[in-house]
Enzyme design. Structure first.
Site, mmCIF file in Angstrom:
data_model
loop_
_atom_site.group_PDB
_atom_site.id
_atom_site.type_symbol
_atom_site.label_atom_id
_atom_site.label_comp_id
_atom_site.label_asym_id
_atom_site.label_seq_id
_atom_site.Cartn_x
_atom_site.Cartn_y
_atom_site.Cartn_z
ATOM 1 N N ILE A 516 0.850 -1.195 0.000
ATOM 2 C CA ILE A 516 0.000 0.000 0.000
ATOM 3 C C ILE A 516 0.881 1.239 0.000
ATOM 4 C CG2 ILE A 516 -1.920 1.179 1.115
ATOM 5 C CD1 ILE A 516 -2.441 -1.350 2.712
ATOM 6 N N ASN A 597 -2.261 4.101 -3.752
ATOM 7 C CA ASN A 597 -3.172 5.059 -3.126
ATOM 8 C C ASN A 597 -2.603 6.478 -3.086
ATOM 9 O OD1 ASN A 597 -5.331 5.979 -1.089
ATOM 10 N ND2 ASN A 597 -3.424 6.248 0.068
ATOM 11 N N TYR A 664 -3.797 17.135 -11.472
ATOM 12 C CA TYR A 664 -4.486 16.039 -10.778
ATOM 13 C C TYR A 664 -5.407 15.296 -11.753
ATOM 14 C CZ TYR A 664 -6.970 13.569 -7.053
ATOM 15 O OH TYR A 664 -7.521 12.597 -6.235
ATOM 16 N N LYS A 668 -4.948 11.299 -12.837
ATOM 17 C CA LYS A 668 -5.983 10.289 -12.632
ATOM 18 C C LYS A 668 -6.528 9.753 -13.955
ATOM 19 C CE LYS A 668 -5.664 10.355 -8.207
ATOM 20 N NZ LYS A 668 -4.998 9.218 -7.534
ATOM 21 N N THR A 701 -10.442 14.024 3.803
ATOM 22 C CA THR A 701 -9.003 13.838 4.032
ATOM 23 C C THR A 701 -8.288 15.187 3.915
ATOM 24 O OG1 THR A 701 -8.548 13.435 1.689
ATOM 25 C CG2 THR A 701 -9.128 11.525 3.040
#
Length: 761
Positions: A516, A597, A664, A668, A701
């Protein structure tokens, strides 16, 4: 000031009850018929003590220095363990903007010990919390009228991260201090002094006028943490009934010490109690520790708390890992569900209980079900009916169904029948006995009722028959075991053992390796915590290691490897992973999964004004690193016998563009598309890997904090993210992690290489 320190919470999304079944399949328990445990024994490191044990006189700098006189050390022949002696469950406060405050907190210990550690909390903060002066001491018994006075001869400086006097607690995290040698008496007061370097938001708190809480003393804009008395140097110091940024105190206790975390709502928190020793968990602590039964007790109750929704604090689901499991208890007592009767079905509440039981069992922690206290109307002192505000025919039916399940299902290791000992047996539906309810808030117990509850908890945990000083009714105490459960004992074994075997007999877990990235905070941290289950091996790759995660892994008996690795150097990161995989025994693992992640949103701004270095870093971390790590993973595990998966954490912005977010969005979108390409490559290979680029939904977050903190000029969509927060539309990291891991476990994982966590299964 006091009004400014009241908590404000927004709702969070409900948990999907199907998760519990997935969790049971994903992490099968290593269970024995009547086993308990969870006590990770530890010895105090002499070098750490010597380095962190300076006794500083008032006004001196809080640097680490060798003591002038020998300090108490722990005899090497003694077997010990770190045990929670005090705890408060944190929830969010309105963010403050104070500067350079000194605070002193007066807490009450349960078990005593020969060393101490303090846990700082900045879970709800938006910025890094810095404390440059932290110490612990006993109160000055010669000045009983001064609640701020400490005995300087007992004062110990606290250090962090291996000897640093500056504690930096990043937003969303907790930080545990280094061990320091100190004789901490049981059932006594302990003083913790902190000086905040620069701004302090007081973001994390536990404060309630109706709950007896630690004395919290504040001196504004000065460092007086080393002074013997705050009142002497700052007569205008402020006092609050509560605690901020301090969530736990541990002591180095005898190895035989048990640790109980009591978790629940206002009745567990101590609503209506008179004095800090009156909540029922404190009564349990006093009875055990005065009877030479060393017991650490942590109180994780929050008034008004819900098992499902953010109501005066994060839901019990969202905080169970942090407030309960991470404290390394041997036992859990859970008393919850009353606040959810009006909005949730009995079946859903029972499913939530089963989820908590599963988590405890996976860590070999005993979990005891508290039978919920009565909600029916009460016969008042004057003989007239007193409504509780909770009773309806529907709520009562649910209450009885839930309590019947707690008492008869056999899921729990033990049952503590609070309802019977505090109820009025002559009243139907059952209400609290006249002698034990609080007239100011009739759903709650008075100090007499809380004493009865604590006494019963002690009797049930230790097999005693201690009688309360003043019972609530004339029934037998403790209550006789449920006859239905006594029938059919096998081989003389207690009923709970027989039922444990029936409900939790599962095959031994296979070994599953998880890799991870970005596991030190947010979604990555939540996934890592939920994957700390028997049979799992975790490699966590982050900018810094997490001591708390290491402690949780140790308590769970899970092998954890943590790398400090800068993913903005993706070539070096991939090379390190490739080399590490080459050293592993491929036959050991039945499955291996890479979870990419880590990512960064950078500073939102139009592309024309963006900084070149920041653009490059965003693409290196968000796209190059996962691409290269995936390549290293696929090549390094080629030929392994176990099932192979790659889970890329993507975003809706990879599929729907947004201004001022070009890097970003590009990262992605690239992640989504390379996942499609890899899926095609692996489809025709023997034991080809399955890959999914998954949008996890909107999560509360640090990235959300960054977006809400951007300038409106550079980021016109800022109000959209502010609205998501204010309207409670953000998923908590724990809830989002549960959904992501549920998707990872789906049989059709990989059928769609680009997916959304909300896609039907």
């Amino acid at each position: 000031m006091k009004k400014a320190l009241e908590a404000v919470w927004a709702g969070q999304r409900s948990f999907e009850k199907a998760w519990r079944g997935m969790l049971a399949a994903l992490a099968v328990g290593l269970l024995t018929a009547c086993g308990g445990g969870g006590d990770s024994n530890a010895r105090l490191d002499a070098a750490a003590i010597a380095a962190a044990n300076a006794v500083a006189p008032p006004g001196t700098q809080t640097t680490v220095a060798p003591p002038e006189e020998p300090l108490p050390t722990v005899p090497s022949e003694k077997k010990t363990r770190w045990a929670t002696t005090w705890q408060a469950a944190m929830y969010a406060n309105r963010l403050q903007n104070n500067d350079s405050d000194t605070v002193r907190v007066r807490i009450r210990t349960s078990v005593g010990g020969e060393g101490v550690r303090v846990r700082l909390s900045n879970v709800f903060g938006a910025t890094t919390l810095r404390i440059d002066h932290a110490s612990v001491a006993l109160p000055d018994g010669s000045q009983p009228s001064d609640p701020t006075a400490i005995d300087l001869a007992t004062r110990r400086v606290l250090t962090f991260d291996g000897g640093k006097t500056l504690a930096e607690v990043h937003a969303g995290e907790e930080l545990l201090s280094d061990p320091v040698a100190m004789t901490v008496p049981k059932l006594s007061d302990l003083m913790i002094s902190l000086h905040f370097q620069g701004q302090v938001q007081y973001a994390d708190m536990h404060m309630n006028a109706a709950v007896p809480l630690p004395g919290f003393y504040v001196v504004r804009n000065r460092d007086v943490a080393a002074e013997a008395s705050l009142s002497a140097v700052a007569p205008a110091f402020e006092t609050f009934n509560g605690v901020f940024h301090l969530s736990e105190v541990k002591v180095l206790a005898p190895e035989k010490t048990r640790v109980v975390v009591a978790v629940g709502e206002s009745i567990t928190a101590g609503y209506s109690a008179v004095g800090i020793q009156s909540p029922w968990p404190a009564v349990l602590s006093k009875l055990a520790n005065t009877d030479d039964e060393p017991l650490g007790v942590g109180n994780a109750g929050i008034s008004g708390n819900s098992m499902f929704n953010a109501n005066n604090g994060p839901s019990l689901f969202d905080r169970f890992q942090r407030d309960v499991l991470s404290r390394d208890p041997t036992d859990i007592i859970i008393l919850a569900g009353d606040n959810d009767l009006s909005k949730s079905s009995a079946a859903d509440i029972i499913e939530r209980y089963k989820y908590f039981i599963d988590l405890a069992r996976f860590r070999k922690i005993r979990i005891h079900g508290g039978v919920n206290t009565p909600i029916g109307d009460i016969v008042g002192i004057d003989g007239k009916p007193v409504p509780t505000g909770y009773y309806t025919a529907s709520n009562d039916a649910k209450w009885r169904q839930i309590n019947d399940w707690i008492k008869t299902s056999g899921y729990f290791d033990g049952v503590i029948d609070f309802a019977t000992v505090v109820g009025n047996p002559d009243r139907t539906p059952l209400g609290i006995a006249t002698a034990c309810y609080d007239p100011r808030s009739p759903i709650h117990l008075n100090t007499r009722g809380l004493d009865v509850m604590g006494t019963l908890a002690y009797d049930m945990l230790y097999g005693k028959k201690v009688q309360p000083a003043e019972p609530c009714n004339a029934l037998a105490f403790p209550p006789l075991p449920n006859r239905e459960l006594r029938v059919g004992r096998r081989g003389g074994r207690p009923w709970r053992c027989r039922f444990r075997a029936l409900h939790y007999h599962r095959p031994m877990p296979t070994s599953h390796l998880y890799l991870i990235t970005g596991a030190s905070r947010g979604l990555g941290r939540a996934m890592a915590e939920q994957l700390l289950q028997p049979g799992h091996v975790l490699l966590c790759i982050s900018r810094r290691q997490s001591p708390e995660l290491a402690e949780q892994a140790k308590a769970a008996g899970v092998e954890l490897v943590q790398w400090e690795q800068d993913l903005s150097d993706p070539v070096a990161s991939a090379a390190r992973l490739r080399e590490w995989l080459a050293t592993q025994d491929a036959q050991r693992f039945d499955a291996v999964t890479l979870i990419n992640n880590a990512g960064t949103v950078g500073n939102p701004a139009p592309l024309a004004t963006a900084v070149d270095a920041e653009l490059s870093q965003a693409l290196r971390i968000g796209l190059e690193a996962p691409l290269l790590l995936t390549a290293a993973f696929l090549g390094g595990t080629r030929g392994w016998r176990g099932a192979r998966k790659v889970l890329n954490i993507s975003s809706g912005l990879g599929r729907n563009a947004m201004g001022s977010q070009a890097p970003y969005c590009a990262a992605k979108a690239g992640m989504d598309h390379y996942s499609r390409a890899v899926a095609l490559e692996e489809a025709n290979l023997p034991n080809g890997a399955r890959i999914v680029s998954l949008a996890p939904g909107v999560i509360d977050t640090d990235m959300q904090v960054q977006l809400r903190g951007a300038s409106a000029e550079n980021f016109p969509d800022r109000t959209r993210f502010e609205k998501l927060k204010s309207e409670g539309l953000l998923d908590s990291p724990a809830s989002a992690a549960a959904k992501v891991l549920k998707y990872l476990a789906r049989a059709d994982f990989g059928a769609k290489p680009v997916a959304d966590v909300r896609d039907p299964g």
